[in-house]
Design an enzyme around this catalytic site. Structure first.
Site, short mmCIF file in Angstrom:
data_model
loop_
_atom_site.label_atom_id
_atom_site.label_comp_id
_atom_site.label_asym_id
_atom_site.label_seq_id
_atom_site.Cartn_x
_atom_site.Cartn_y
_atom_site.Cartn_z
N GLN A 78 -30.84 31.27 24.40
CA GLN A 78 -29.65 32.08 24.68
C GLN A 78 -28.39 31.22 24.57
O GLN A 78 -27.81 30.81 25.57
CB GLN A 78 -29.78 32.65 26.10
CG GLN A 78 -28.72 33.63 26.48
CD GLN A 78 -28.93 34.98 25.86
OE1 GLN A 78 -30.03 35.48 25.80
NE2 GLN A 78 -27.86 35.57 25.38
N PHE A 79 -27.94 30.96 23.33
CA PHE A 79 -26.76 30.11 23.14
C PHE A 79 -25.51 30.71 23.77
O PHE A 79 -24.57 30.00 24.10
CB PHE A 79 -26.54 29.81 21.65
CG PHE A 79 -25.91 30.93 20.87
CD1 PHE A 79 -24.54 30.97 20.69
CD2 PHE A 79 -26.70 31.93 20.33
CE1 PHE A 79 -23.96 32.00 19.97
CE2 PHE A 79 -26.13 32.96 19.60
CZ PHE A 79 -24.76 33.00 19.43
N THR A 80 -25.49 32.01 23.98
CA THR A 80 -24.29 32.67 24.53
C THR A 80 -24.03 32.29 25.99
O THR A 80 -22.96 32.59 26.51
CB THR A 80 -24.39 34.20 24.40
OG1 THR A 80 -25.53 34.66 25.13
CG2 THR A 80 -24.49 34.61 22.94
#
Length: 148
Positions: A78-80
């Site tokens: 989950q890079f966000t």
């Protein structure tokens, strides 16, 4: 590294309409890898996740870990989680590790976590759909740089 941890009764992860991972009672861990994250961050965060006492004991008190209850983990990249919304309305992801670095660190995290608890995972970089029943609900965020 940053993680959003949710206690769940069950969860499935699909890619292009196909279920690729599923767990019963346990945790969904959304994992963000940041620029400069290290093995020390990985090991500290895994220790926190597997020993976090957020499951009910026989008296109904939140006192047991995912290991204690024989639970599973669904790990989702989950890079966000490193989104910055300081300027404007379009998030910046400059603090997220670049894919080349993040993929290897995510895979190392996954392998090390599997040594501690049964772990399923998503597909790094894929468009994933996660369906789950949040239990509690209990949602906890952890940042290895802020160790609160």
């Amino acid at each position: 590294m940053r993680a959003v941890i949710q206690r769940v009764k069950e969860a499935t992860l699909s890619v292009e309409g196909e279920i690729v991972s599923a767990i019963g009672k346990g945790l969904i861990v959304y994992l963000g890898i940041g620029v400069g994250d290290s093995d020390v961050d990985r090991d500290w965060l895994i220790n926190k996740i597997v020993n976090l006492r957020i499951f009910n004991d026989t008296d109904g008190k939140i006192n047991l870990s995912v290991k204690d209850v024989g639970g599973e983990v669904l790990l989702v990249s989950q890079f966000t989680l490193y989104a910055s919304t300081k300027k404007g309305n379009r998030p910046s992801f400059l603090r997220s590790a670049q894919p080349e670095e993040a993929i290897s660190k995510y895979e190392e995290f996954q392998q090390t976590l599997k040594e501690e608890v049964p772990t399923q995972s998503g597909i790094f970089g894929a468009d994933m759909q996660v369906t789950y029943t949040n239990d509690g609900p209990i949602t906890i965020t952890i940042d290895t740089k802020q160790k609160e």
